[in-house]
Write an enzyme that holds these catalytic residues in place. Sequence first.
Site, mmCIF file in Angstrom:
data_model
loop_
_atom_site.group_PDB
_atom_site.id
_atom_site.type_symbol
_atom_site.label_atom_id
_atom_site.label_comp_id
_atom_site.label_asym_id
_atom_site.label_seq_id
_atom_site.Cartn_x
_atom_site.Cartn_y
_atom_site.Cartn_z
ATOM 1 N N ARG A 122 0.948 -1.211 0.158
ATOM 2 C CA ARG A 122 -0.300 -0.134 0.579
ATOM 3 C C ARG A 122 0.544 1.057 0.285
ATOM 4 N NH1 ARG A 122 -4.991 -1.613 3.301
ATOM 5 N NH2 ARG A 122 -6.372 -0.642 1.407
ATOM 6 N N GLN A 127 -0.086 2.626 -6.097
ATOM 7 C CA GLN A 127 -1.744 2.542 -5.230
ATOM 8 C C GLN A 127 -2.717 2.327 -6.343
ATOM 9 O OE1 GLN A 127 -1.854 6.789 -4.414
ATOM 10 N NE2 GLN A 127 -3.591 6.643 -2.698
ATOM 11 N N ASP A 130 -3.994 -1.648 -6.038
ATOM 12 C CA ASP A 130 -4.519 -1.955 -4.474
ATOM 13 C C ASP A 130 -6.061 -2.429 -5.253
ATOM 14 O OD1 ASP A 130 -4.806 -1.899 -2.717
ATOM 15 O OD2 ASP A 130 -4.923 -0.106 -1.282
ATOM 16 N N SER A 133 -8.162 -1.772 -1.418
ATOM 17 C CA SER A 133 -8.898 -0.342 -2.109
ATOM 18 C C SER A 133 -9.923 -0.223 -3.180
ATOM 19 C CB SER A 133 -8.143 0.666 -1.749
ATOM 20 O OG SER A 133 -6.594 1.033 -1.373
ATOM 21 N N TYR A 229 -2.655 1.039 9.271
ATOM 22 C CA TYR A 229 -3.082 0.003 9.444
ATOM 23 C C TYR A 229 -3.593 0.390 11.608
ATOM 24 C CZ TYR A 229 -3.054 -2.657 5.281
ATOM 25 O OH TYR A 229 -2.790 -2.625 4.463
HETATM 26 P P1 NAD Z 1 -9.165 -2.253 7.252
HETATM 27 O O1 NAD Z 1 -9.600 -2.923 6.720
HETATM 28 O O2 NAD Z 1 -7.323 -2.847 8.023
HETATM 29 O O3 NAD Z 1 -9.597 -1.737 8.693
HETATM 30 C C1 NAD Z 1 -10.215 -1.299 8.557
HETATM 31 C C2 NAD Z 1 -10.810 0.096 9.598
HETATM 32 O O4 NAD Z 1 -10.715 -0.970 11.434
HETATM 33 C C3 NAD Z 1 -9.486 1.043 9.790
HETATM 34 O O5 NAD Z 1 -9.327 2.677 9.080
HETATM 35 C C4 NAD Z 1 -9.344 0.614 11.238
HETATM 36 O O6 NAD Z 1 -8.005 1.786 11.877
HETATM 37 C C5 NAD Z 1 -9.543 0.229 12.261
HETATM 38 N N1 NAD Z 1 -10.070 -0.892 13.280
HETATM 39 C C6 NAD Z 1 -9.448 -1.662 14.000
HETATM 40 N N2 NAD Z 1 -9.436 -1.929 15.122
HETATM 41 C C7 NAD Z 1 -10.734 -1.015 15.188
HETATM 42 C C8 NAD Z 1 -11.394 -1.279 16.528
HETATM 43 N N3 NAD Z 1 -11.351 -1.404 18.175
HETATM 44 N N4 NAD Z 1 -12.296 0.038 16.821
HETATM 45 C C9 NAD Z 1 -12.665 0.664 16.437
HETATM 46 N N5 NAD Z 1 -12.259 0.740 14.128
HETATM 47 C C10 NAD Z 1 -10.645 -0.044 14.083
HETATM 48 O O7 NAD Z 1 -8.042 -0.699 6.766
HETATM 49 P P2 NAD Z 1 -8.144 -0.473 5.001
HETATM 50 O O8 NAD Z 1 -9.699 0.677 5.324
HETATM 51 O O9 NAD Z 1 -7.969 -1.280 4.346
HETATM 52 O O10 NAD Z 1 -7.051 0.731 5.260
HETATM 53 C C11 NAD Z 1 -6.515 0.701 6.961
HETATM 54 C C12 NAD Z 1 -5.397 3.069 6.868
HETATM 55 O O11 NAD Z 1 -4.732 2.559 5.412
HETATM 56 C C13 NAD Z 1 -5.880 3.925 5.409
HETATM 57 O O12 NAD Z 1 -7.224 4.493 5.865
HETATM 58 C C14 NAD Z 1 -4.685 4.362 4.796
HETATM 59 O O13 NAD Z 1 -4.261 5.262 6.556
HETATM 60 C C15 NAD Z 1 -3.930 2.942 4.288
HETATM 61 N N6 NAD Z 1 -3.906 3.324 3.050
HETATM 62 C C16 NAD Z 1 -2.955 3.559 2.737
HETATM 63 C C17 NAD Z 1 -2.938 3.240 0.902
HETATM 64 C C18 NAD Z 1 -1.705 3.696 0.452
HETATM 65 O O14 NAD Z 1 -1.083 4.037 0.464
HETATM 66 N N7 NAD Z 1 -1.854 3.382 -1.057
HETATM 67 C C19 NAD Z 1 -4.439 2.353 -0.002
HETATM 68 C C20 NAD Z 1 -5.665 2.234 0.851
HETATM 69 C C21 NAD Z 1 -5.411 2.106 2.308
#
Ligand code: NAD
Length: 369
Positions: A122, A127, A130, A133, A229
């Site tokens: 990620r 991007q 991905d 996402s 994460y």
């Molecule tokens: P994910 O599917 O792993 O998790 C979903 C959400 O659940 C996250 O926001 C996490 O903080 C939240 N979570 C975990 N435990 C929790 C709890 N106990 N209570 C409430 N919420 C909780 O995450 P995702 O959606 O795949 O992505 C997370 C982060 O990854 C994004 O916000 C971003 O910062 C990063 N990301 C980066 C890129 C990139 O740079 N290309 C792309 C996608 C995502």
Amino acid sequence: MRIAVLRETAPHEHRVSLVPPTVARLIAAKHHVAVERGAGAGASFPDDTYVAAGATVASDRNALLSECDVLLAVQRPALEDIGAMRSGTAVISLVQPATAAEYLAAAASQGVSVLAMELVPRTTKAQTMDVLSSQATVAGYQAVLLGASHCARLLPMLTTAAGTIPPGKAFIVGAGVAGLQAIATARRLGAVVSAFDVRAAVKEQVQSLGASFVEAGEVSASAEAAGGYARELGQDQQTRVLAAIGAHLPQMDLVITTAQIPGKPAPRLITAAMVASMKPGSVILDAAVETGGNCELSRPGETVVHAGVTILGPVNLPSQIAQHASVMFSRNLQSLLEYLVKDGALTIALDDPIAGPMCLAHGGEVRKA
Ligand code: NAD
């Protein structure tokens, strides 16, 4: 390069890995694309749309498998499909590495390389490749539509001759990619939206989408792990999180939970007692049900009613919007292929920052995820 597109056979899977516009792009780049008959049907892309894009349509799955250089699929192909492939072929798909030991061993012994789409790093550079996402975006949207359609109440505020209906209240738990899209979708439906996440960076993103952020005291500071994460919470923090969510739930009409921790079961954030505190006719949609669920009562693929509250546990949400989910998956694959193809052939360099982390079998060896 001969690219093959497999028809998906997994239950609940309606997506296809390549859609006709991407096929046309690959053919313009001098590749040959063969599509298994019916591969796009579940995503509303009939065979003739692939033919019009320049692909051939193949009825014989084993011939397709044995004649390609790169095999593309959404879900990992079946074990017996690997047996039909030639040494040197690469399979690119979602793999679910945690349950793929036998599959990867078979691929390695057959000389087949396996690249896992869920392991695209990620990073900014990757991007466009991905799928986590792109598919989470579709899941967040569909979660709200599905949840809203089971709710006993309307979400938008309506002023009518039959009286005024106040706006519904939606609460999104976990504001990553899926959660942020759920917030935006619930707002478009006219709900008053609030959200919670353990990561500190999220508060501003939630507010910028017009939702309010539910605070849980001192939780956020230590809850972010590497790569953006979340990490698992300690007992103290978990108690504070449950208290904050529990105090908020009784006012809610629609709750969408998307909280995940990579490589771990989904955090348990809504207990049966918390469900019982909600208004009858409300809905909880647990979008994390496939990794164990955020709600104690949700069951994969089932609808549970508890104290008048409907708890939905849909599996494979992106597949329910199969056409656009496939369009996005396909663009991610196209971007990856454009990156990996050098001089007309797929090149897997294990020290490459994108191919390296994705590669789970290569050169006769199984590699660690
Ligand atoms: P994910 O599917 O792993 O998790 C979903 C959400 O659940 C996250 O926001 C996490 O903080 C939240 N979570 C975990 N435990 C929790 C709890 N106990 N209570 C409430 N919420 C909780 O995450 P995702 O959606 O795949 O992505 C997370 C982060 O990854 C994004 O916000 C971003 O910062 C990063 N990301 C980066 C890129 C990139 O740079 N290309 C792309 C996608 C995502």
